[in-house]
Enzyme design. Sequence first.
Site, mmCIF file in Angstrom:
data_model
loop_
_atom_site.group_PDB
_atom_site.id
_atom_site.type_symbol
_atom_site.label_atom_id
_atom_site.label_comp_id
_atom_site.label_asym_id
_atom_site.label_seq_id
_atom_site.Cartn_x
_atom_site.Cartn_y
_atom_site.Cartn_z
ATOM 1 N N LYS A 63 4.992 3.885 12.489
ATOM 2 C CA LYS A 63 4.635 2.561 13.042
ATOM 3 C C LYS A 63 5.754 1.967 13.894
ATOM 4 O O LYS A 63 5.484 1.191 14.806
ATOM 5 C CB LYS A 63 4.257 1.598 11.907
ATOM 6 C CG LYS A 63 2.927 1.951 11.262
ATOM 7 C CD LYS A 63 2.511 0.937 10.215
ATOM 8 C CE LYS A 63 1.217 1.363 9.557
ATOM 9 N NZ LYS A 63 0.714 0.381 8.605
ATOM 10 N N ASN A 84 0.375 -0.415 14.714
ATOM 11 C CA ASN A 84 -0.561 0.445 13.983
ATOM 12 C C ASN A 84 -1.796 0.780 14.814
ATOM 13 O O ASN A 84 -2.655 1.543 14.374
ATOM 14 C CB ASN A 84 -0.994 -0.195 12.661
ATOM 15 C CG ASN A 84 -2.040 -1.259 12.856
ATOM 16 O OD1 ASN A 84 -1.894 -2.120 13.724
ATOM 17 N ND2 ASN A 84 -3.104 -1.203 12.078
ATOM 18 N N GLY A 124 9.084 -2.267 1.930
ATOM 19 C CA GLY A 124 8.771 -1.125 2.780
ATOM 20 C C GLY A 124 7.958 -1.542 3.992
ATOM 21 O O GLY A 124 8.074 -2.680 4.476
ATOM 22 N N TYR A 215 -5.492 -0.763 -2.776
ATOM 23 C CA TYR A 215 -6.960 -0.838 -2.719
ATOM 24 C C TYR A 215 -7.644 0.237 -3.558
ATOM 25 O O TYR A 215 -8.864 0.227 -3.686
ATOM 26 C CB TYR A 215 -7.441 -0.753 -1.258
ATOM 27 C CG TYR A 215 -6.941 0.452 -0.498
ATOM 28 C CD1 TYR A 215 -5.807 0.361 0.300
ATOM 29 C CD2 TYR A 215 -7.592 1.673 -0.589
ATOM 30 C CE1 TYR A 215 -5.329 1.449 0.992
ATOM 31 C CE2 TYR A 215 -7.126 2.773 0.106
ATOM 32 C CZ TYR A 215 -5.991 2.654 0.887
ATOM 33 O OH TYR A 215 -5.516 3.749 1.571
HETATM 34 P P1 NAP Z 1 6.629 2.197 1.689
HETATM 35 O O1 NAP Z 1 7.048 1.908 3.091
HETATM 36 O O2 NAP Z 1 6.919 3.515 1.075
HETATM 37 O O3 NAP Z 1 7.273 1.024 0.760
HETATM 38 C C1 NAP Z 1 7.026 0.983 -0.620
HETATM 39 C C2 NAP Z 1 7.889 -0.096 -1.264
HETATM 40 O O4 NAP Z 1 7.528 -0.163 -2.645
HETATM 41 C C3 NAP Z 1 9.386 0.181 -1.245
HETATM 42 O O5 NAP Z 1 10.064 -1.051 -1.232
HETATM 43 C C4 NAP Z 1 9.611 0.893 -2.587
HETATM 44 O O6 NAP Z 1 10.912 0.797 -3.077
HETATM 45 C C5 NAP Z 1 8.676 0.096 -3.469
HETATM 46 N N1 NAP Z 1 8.264 0.806 -4.677
HETATM 47 C C6 NAP Z 1 7.778 2.067 -4.766
HETATM 48 N N2 NAP Z 1 7.447 2.346 -6.049
HETATM 49 C C7 NAP Z 1 7.725 1.235 -6.776
HETATM 50 C C8 NAP Z 1 7.617 0.904 -8.148
HETATM 51 N N3 NAP Z 1 7.128 1.782 -9.032
HETATM 52 N N4 NAP Z 1 8.013 -0.326 -8.559
HETATM 53 C C9 NAP Z 1 8.529 -1.213 -7.667
HETATM 54 N N5 NAP Z 1 8.673 -0.960 -6.331
HETATM 55 C C10 NAP Z 1 8.266 0.254 -5.905
HETATM 56 O O7 NAP Z 1 5.058 2.011 1.530
HETATM 57 P P2 NAP Z 1 4.098 0.981 2.321
HETATM 58 O O8 NAP Z 1 3.569 1.596 3.545
HETATM 59 O O9 NAP Z 1 4.797 -0.313 2.420
HETATM 60 O O10 NAP Z 1 2.875 0.886 1.303
HETATM 61 C C11 NAP Z 1 3.012 0.309 0.022
HETATM 62 C C12 NAP Z 1 1.638 0.210 -0.626
HETATM 63 O O11 NAP Z 1 0.867 -0.750 0.078
HETATM 64 C C13 NAP Z 1 0.810 1.501 -0.533
HETATM 65 O O12 NAP Z 1 1.078 2.308 -1.623
HETATM 66 C C14 NAP Z 1 -0.628 1.021 -0.495
HETATM 67 O O13 NAP Z 1 -1.144 0.981 -1.806
HETATM 68 C C15 NAP Z 1 -0.498 -0.389 0.031
HETATM 69 N N6 NAP Z 1 -1.019 -0.520 1.405
HETATM 70 C C16 NAP Z 1 -2.201 -1.152 1.571
HETATM 71 C C17 NAP Z 1 -2.723 -1.334 2.828
HETATM 72 C C18 NAP Z 1 -4.028 -2.047 2.993
HETATM 73 O O14 NAP Z 1 -4.538 -2.125 4.104
HETATM 74 N N7 NAP Z 1 -4.586 -2.586 1.934
HETATM 75 C C19 NAP Z 1 -2.042 -0.850 3.949
HETATM 76 C C20 NAP Z 1 -0.833 -0.196 3.759
HETATM 77 C C21 NAP Z 1 -0.327 -0.034 2.484
HETATM 78 P P3 NAP Z 1 12.026 1.946 -2.808
HETATM 79 O O15 NAP Z 1 12.441 1.755 -1.375
HETATM 80 O O16 NAP Z 1 13.086 1.647 -3.796
HETATM 81 O O17 NAP Z 1 11.356 3.269 -3.022
#
Ligand code: NAP
Length: 282
Positions: A63, A84, A124, A215
């Site tokens: 992205k 995106n 993230g 989701y």
């Molecule tokens: P990302 O860039 O990998 O970021 C994930 C974040 O969550 C990081 O800060 C990570 O910390 C933290 N994390 C991971 N596991 C954790 C845990 N067990 N406890 C606490 N913090 C934790 O991922 P992203 O793209 O932001 O996506 C995150 C989530 O958002 C996805 O898994 C998905 O379910 C959801 N999402 C939803 C949509 C939607 O349209 N609804 C769109 C995108 C994403 P570290 O850096 O320490 O690993």
Amino acid sequence: MNRFCLIGHPLGHSVSPEIQQKLFRLNGLSGEYILREIVPGELGGKIAELQSFDGFNITIPYKKEIIPFLNGVSEKAGIYESVNTVKNENGRLIGYNTDAEGFRRALAAFSLPLEGRVLLCGAGGVASTIACTALQNGCALTVAARNFEKAAAFCDGLRSRFPGKIIEPSFLKTVSGRFDLVVNATPAGMLHYNNENPVPEPVLRAAGGVFDTVYNPAQTPLLQRAGELGIKCGGGMPMLVWQAAAAQEIWLGVRFRDADIEQICREMQSKLGLSNTPSGKR
Ligand code: NAP
């Protein structure tokens, strides 16, 4: 026929093609929407091929990386430093951010106001868009991560783009206070990840509302607990469907009705299932 694709890595479980096809049908259109997996390091070499599409979506991890390859970005995508959605405008690739629109529309669907004090769990990719959206709405933001240094670096990056705004880092396990809205932007609670609720109980009890970006499943441990406490809450499916709809609005100039999007959310949710069966803890 219009041709679109999703680029990212990995794309194995993506439900985007199915959502996009449902959206095409709502406007009586037929379009192609395919997955184009690009392994890290190879994005630059794929731009010529991407020019053959009318547009494309971008997911993790490209992205931000896509931006230097584009001919222009919308003002919002520029501020958010996250694209995106790309539209091919007569050979010029123009980048947009529809994740923010998806987030806004999802909150509206659950009658969750984006105002006051917001606690954002995670630092993230999706957290970045949500943070920018909250700050543009005038919210005071606390970013809580499991690693305090990451939360602090994330907040430093925001302060340079949103000077004068209230932006505070925190450690997720010990965060405290009363927040008007708590947002989970971590994968905690996601199917095949873990079945944990990342929000400390005292914070949850005092929260005005809760939004979980996860989701799948529909009912995460966080949403289940918020529901038990009688707190207004909602999950991430409307955000996913609305960001896709907003992409088609940009590509095709179409519009969507709330009721139709709600129907697609229901269909996708029943397809994905309602329960969380964890296959590991991370
Ligand atoms: P990302 O860039 O990998 O970021 C994930 C974040 O969550 C990081 O800060 C990570 O910390 C933290 N994390 C991971 N596991 C954790 C845990 N067990 N406890 C606490 N913090 C934790 O991922 P992203 O793209 O932001 O996506 C995150 C989530 O958002 C996805 O898994 C998905 O379910 C959801 N999402 C939803 C949509 C939607 O349209 N609804 C769109 C995108 C994403 P570290 O850096 O320490 O690993």
